[in-house]
Design a protein around this motif. Structure first.
Motif, PDB file in Angstrom:
ATOM      1  N   ARG A   2      -9.713 -60.754  36.958  1.00 22.60           N
ATOM      2  CA  ARG A   2      -8.793 -59.803  37.575  1.00 22.60           C
ATOM      3  C   ARG A   2      -8.364 -58.719  36.591  1.00 22.60           C
ATOM      4  N   LYS A   5     -11.177 -56.198  36.069  1.00 16.98           N
ATOM      5  CA  LYS A   5     -11.275 -55.306  37.230  1.00 16.98           C
ATOM      6  C   LYS A   5     -10.182 -54.240  37.175  1.00 16.98           C
ATOM      7  N   GLN A   6      -8.962 -54.648  36.806  1.00 12.72           N
ATOM      8  CA  GLN A   6      -7.861 -53.703  36.709  1.00 12.72           C
ATOM      9  C   GLN A   6      -8.114 -52.673  35.605  1.00 12.72           C
ATOM     10  N   THR A   9     -10.720 -50.241  36.746  1.00  9.54           N
ATOM     11  CA  THR A   9     -10.126 -49.309  37.706  1.00  9.54           C
ATOM     12  C   THR A   9      -9.316 -48.238  36.989  1.00  9.54           C
TER      13      THR A   9
END
Length: 135
Positions: A2, A5-6, A9
């Motif tokens: 997670r 992914k953050q 982004t």
């Protein structure tokens, strides 16, 4: 996973903002870097790092004024380091004053644009929530 992914982004958002600022400076015929593959890569890497740095605002234990100050100073240092590493020569002589003013104006412009975007999103969400509550 997670967290990766953050961070990815945030990096992509940083690259999008950096590319928008660069293209805007080109359209306005402002003195900027020459668009060589090396300088564009440097710009993208710098923008990605600044985007990742923006995750500092997700830290609950850090007050907002401290987060803004840390982000501003860190962004300035990242831009200075990129300028030095890429040999863009914005820090020589009279260009230094122009560089600092440009940095502050661009930094403020980006935050104003982000604020307006967040405000529009919040209004849309409020409208949707009010519709759902009426049903």
């Amino acid at each position: 996973m997670r967290i990766a992914k953050q961070l990815l982004t945030e990096a992509v958002i940083g690259i999008m903002i950096g590319a928008t600022v660069y293209l805007t400076t080109l359209m306005l015929h402002l003195d900027t870097i020459n668009p060589t593959p090396r300088s564009i890569a440097g710009l993208f890497i710098m923008s990605a790092v600044i985007g990742i740095l923006s995750s500092i605002f997700d830290l609950d234990w850090l007050s907002l004024p401290v987060a803004y100050g840390t982000h501003f100073i860190s962004t300035f240092l990242i831009v200075l380091a990129t300028n030095y590493l890429m040999g863009w020569q914005f820090l020589i002589g009279s260009a230094l004053t122009s560089f600092i003013i440009s940095f502050i104006v661009i930094y403020a412009f980006i935050w104003i644009a982000l604020y307006l975007s967040w405000r529009v999103t919040a209004r849309k969400m409020t409208r949707i929530l009010k519709k759902r509550l009426k049903k």
